[in-house]
Design a protein around this motif. Sequence first.
Motif, PDB file in Angstrom:
ATOM      1  N   GLN A 166       4.780   3.363  12.390  1.00  9.66           N
ATOM      2  CA  GLN A 166       4.598   3.714  10.987  1.00  9.66           C
ATOM      3  C   GLN A 166       5.671   4.713  10.557  1.00  9.66           C
ATOM      4  O   GLN A 166       5.858   5.737  11.212  1.00  9.66           O
ATOM      5  CB  GLN A 166       3.213   4.327  10.780  1.00  9.66           C
ATOM      6  N   GLU A 171       3.743   6.294   2.958  1.00  6.71           N
ATOM      7  CA  GLU A 171       3.031   7.544   2.686  1.00  6.71           C
ATOM      8  C   GLU A 171       3.972   8.527   2.007  1.00  6.71           C
ATOM      9  O   GLU A 171       5.066   8.791   2.490  1.00  6.71           O
ATOM     10  CB  GLU A 171       2.482   8.159   3.965  1.00  6.71           C
ATOM     11  N   TYR A 173      -6.734  -7.480   3.476  1.00  3.96           N
ATOM     12  CA  TYR A 173      -6.261  -6.826   4.700  1.00  3.96           C
ATOM     13  C   TYR A 173      -7.280  -7.030   5.816  1.00  3.96           C
ATOM     14  O   TYR A 173      -8.487  -6.888   5.598  1.00  3.96           O
ATOM     15  CB  TYR A 173      -6.031  -5.334   4.453  1.00  3.96           C
ATOM     16  N   VAL A 213       0.837  -1.202   0.000  1.00  2.32           N
ATOM     17  CA  VAL A 213       0.000   0.000   0.000  1.00  2.32           C
ATOM     18  C   VAL A 213       0.870   1.249   0.000  1.00  2.32           C
ATOM     19  O   VAL A 213       1.791   1.388   0.812  1.00  2.32           O
ATOM     20  CB  VAL A 213      -0.928   0.016   1.230  1.00  2.32           C
ATOM     21  N   THR A 214       0.558   2.156  -0.914  1.00  4.87           N
ATOM     22  CA  THR A 214       1.149   3.494  -0.930  1.00  4.87           C
ATOM     23  C   THR A 214       0.024   4.507  -0.878  1.00  4.87           C
ATOM     24  O   THR A 214      -0.959   4.398  -1.618  1.00  4.87           O
ATOM     25  CB  THR A 214       1.998   3.725  -2.195  1.00  4.87           C
ATOM     26  N   LEU A 215       0.173   5.500  -0.003  1.00  2.00           N
ATOM     27  CA  LEU A 215      -0.828   6.557   0.156  1.00  2.00           C
ATOM     28  C   LEU A 215      -0.191   7.887  -0.207  1.00  2.00           C
ATOM     29  O   LEU A 215       0.839   8.260   0.353  1.00  2.00           O
ATOM     30  CB  LEU A 215      -1.329   6.592   1.599  1.00  2.00           C
ATOM     31  N   LEU A 242       1.934   0.846   5.494  1.00  3.59           N
ATOM     32  CA  LEU A 242       1.906   1.582   4.232  1.00  3.59           C
ATOM     33  C   LEU A 242       3.123   2.476   4.091  1.00  3.59           C
ATOM     34  O   LEU A 242       3.838   2.751   5.053  1.00  3.59           O
ATOM     35  CB  LEU A 242       0.629   2.419   4.137  1.00  3.59           C
ATOM     36  N   LEU A 281      -6.804   3.733   7.324  1.00  9.07           N
ATOM     37  CA  LEU A 281      -5.730   2.761   7.174  1.00  9.07           C
ATOM     38  C   LEU A 281      -5.093   2.431   8.523  1.00  9.07           C
ATOM     39  O   LEU A 281      -4.743   1.276   8.797  1.00  9.07           O
ATOM     40  CB  LEU A 281      -4.679   3.289   6.192  1.00  9.07           C
ATOM     41  N   LEU A 331      -4.836   6.132  -3.323  1.00  9.16           N
ATOM     42  CA  LEU A 331      -4.481   4.856  -2.706  1.00  9.16           C
ATOM     43  C   LEU A 331      -3.945   3.934  -3.788  1.00  9.16           C
ATOM     44  O   LEU A 331      -4.634   3.643  -4.760  1.00  9.16           O
ATOM     45  CB  LEU A 331      -5.707   4.210  -2.052  1.00  9.16           C
ATOM     46  N   LEU A 357      -2.785   0.170  -4.291  1.00  6.13           N
ATOM     47  CA  LEU A 357      -2.908  -1.143  -3.683  1.00  6.13           C
ATOM     48  C   LEU A 357      -2.336  -2.134  -4.683  1.00  6.13           C
ATOM     49  O   LEU A 357      -3.033  -2.591  -5.591  1.00  6.13           O
ATOM     50  CB  LEU A 357      -4.374  -1.439  -3.376  1.00  6.13           C
TER      51      LEU A 357
END
Length: 211
Positions: A173, A113, A161, A86-88, A111, A104, A137, A139
Amino acid sequence: MAANPVRPTAPKRRFGGLVGLLLIGGAGAAVAQYKVVAPDGSVTYTDRVPAAASSRTQPLRAGAGGADGAAELPFVLRQVMARYPVTLYTAPACAPCDTARQLLRQRGVPLVERSVPTPDDVGELRRIEQTTDLPILRLGSQRLVGYSADEWTAMLDAAGYPRQSMLPGSYRQPAARPLIAPRTAQPAAIEAPRPANAPEPTAAGAGGIRF
């Protein structure tokens, strides 16, 4: 940011196809859980404990922040992360971005970010994502542009998830990083001391001529 604004936006309506791709792509996928070093030095990766006693087996661990950067994530979480990382993408003062981040975090989704705080970052976002609408987002190879709780929740569900956080208490995080690394300020040049009784430098005229 005024010249190249990012836009908090509602999601594009391509949700059903994305979920279908996630479900198809995840079917039957195996994730390597062990690194096996054979007596001849060759290395293989497998999702099963090897039977050969002569081989050296090392369980793979997913780095999860924490004080030593080596806290082990639950098996189910490592599996889904391997298939759908996951990249936000977010920006400062972006309310939908804050809400997306909170969702999230509540689900315990590890993730990466990436923040878009400057015009240079906006240009880089446009280059790699062909949009300046946020949040985004990522995914795995799939993408949702704009925040919708229902659509983001269903996408995360389809990827596998967990609904409730399974992160260990030691997990931390990583902080958001801008798309463009900040330029490092150059240290000011230090002028060598002028010898005692040295004449004062003359002023420079046009063309560099001193007078």
